[in-house]
Motif scaffolding. Structure first.
Motif, mmCIF file in Angstrom:
data_model
loop_
_atom_site.group_PDB
_atom_site.id
_atom_site.type_symbol
_atom_site.label_atom_id
_atom_site.label_comp_id
_atom_site.label_asym_id
_atom_site.label_seq_id
_atom_site.Cartn_x
_atom_site.Cartn_y
_atom_site.Cartn_z
ATOM 1 N N LEU A 198 0.788 -1.213 0.257
ATOM 2 C CA LEU A 198 0.075 -0.050 0.032
ATOM 3 C C LEU A 198 0.788 1.150 0.076
ATOM 4 O O LEU A 198 1.795 1.352 0.791
ATOM 5 N N CYS B 123 -1.567 3.882 6.049
ATOM 6 C CA CYS B 123 -2.888 3.684 6.721
ATOM 7 C C CYS B 123 -2.892 4.662 7.891
ATOM 8 O O CYS B 123 -2.151 4.910 8.574
ATOM 9 N N ILE C 129 -6.870 -4.877 6.078
ATOM 10 C CA ILE C 129 -6.195 -4.006 6.879
ATOM 11 C C ILE C 129 -7.231 -3.764 8.168
ATOM 12 O O ILE C 129 -8.339 -3.619 8.311
ATOM 13 N N ALA D 120 -9.746 1.339 1.573
ATOM 14 C CA ALA D 120 -8.512 1.026 0.666
ATOM 15 C C ALA D 120 -8.965 1.625 -0.563
ATOM 16 O O ALA D 120 -7.977 1.246 -1.554
ATOM 17 N N MET E 95 -6.618 4.336 -1.892
ATOM 18 C CA MET E 95 -5.298 3.860 -1.656
ATOM 19 C C MET E 95 -4.659 3.273 -2.872
ATOM 20 O O MET E 95 -5.427 2.944 -3.920
ATOM 21 N N VAL F 68 -2.834 0.099 -4.146
ATOM 22 C CA VAL F 68 -2.712 -1.159 -4.013
ATOM 23 C C VAL F 68 -2.029 -1.906 -4.845
ATOM 24 O O VAL F 68 -2.413 -1.979 -6.345
ATOM 25 N N GLY G 279 -11.749 -2.219 3.813
ATOM 26 C CA GLY G 279 -10.448 -2.832 4.230
ATOM 27 C C GLY G 279 -9.879 -4.166 3.866
ATOM 28 O O GLY G 279 -8.952 -4.685 4.136
ATOM 29 N N ILE H 28 -8.734 -6.563 0.887
ATOM 30 C CA ILE H 28 -7.800 -6.252 -0.459
ATOM 31 C C ILE H 28 -7.814 -7.518 -0.864
ATOM 32 O O ILE H 28 -6.790 -8.102 -0.912
#
Length: 106
Positions: free
Chosen positions: A18, A22, A49, A55, A58, A60, A103, A105
């Motif tokens: 990531l 976080c 997460i 996420a 974010m 990834v 969260g 992934i």
């Protein structure tokens, strides 16, 4: 009669990265044991997460250090970037977009 099959073991060969930190004390949590599947089968590589954060905003990156380019899957700016992936993974990987907000992934 003996039946033969190929098995694939996923353990430390696929990494999740990531690129956006976080919030607070969140950490990535994945399986503690190798995941073994028959070659050609579909697989879900679980990773969360904890505590859960969104996420989907974010970057990834699932990577394999033995590949060039090393990317197995790239999610950035709310979309999958197929042009960044190793060609052998085009059309073979995905994330559950609705789960990223929780969260998850995988």
């Amino acid at each position: 009669m003996l039946s033969y099959f190929s098995a694939v073991v996923f353990h430390t060969v696929v990494f999740l990265h990531l690129t956006q930190p976080c919030a607070g004390q969140s950490q990535l949590v994945g399986p503690s044991q190798p995941i073994v599947v028959t070659a050609g089968d579909d697989i879900i590589l679980p990773c969360q997460i904890e505590p859960a954060v969104d996420a989907s905003v974010m970057t990834v990156e699932w990577t394999r250090p033995d590949l060039n380019p090393r990317f197995v899957h790239v999610w950035r700016d709310g979309m999958e970037l197929n042009n960044k992936k190793h060609p052998s993974y085009n059309g073979r990987t995905s994330v559950f977009v609705n789960k990223l907000r929780c969260g998850d992934i995988y």
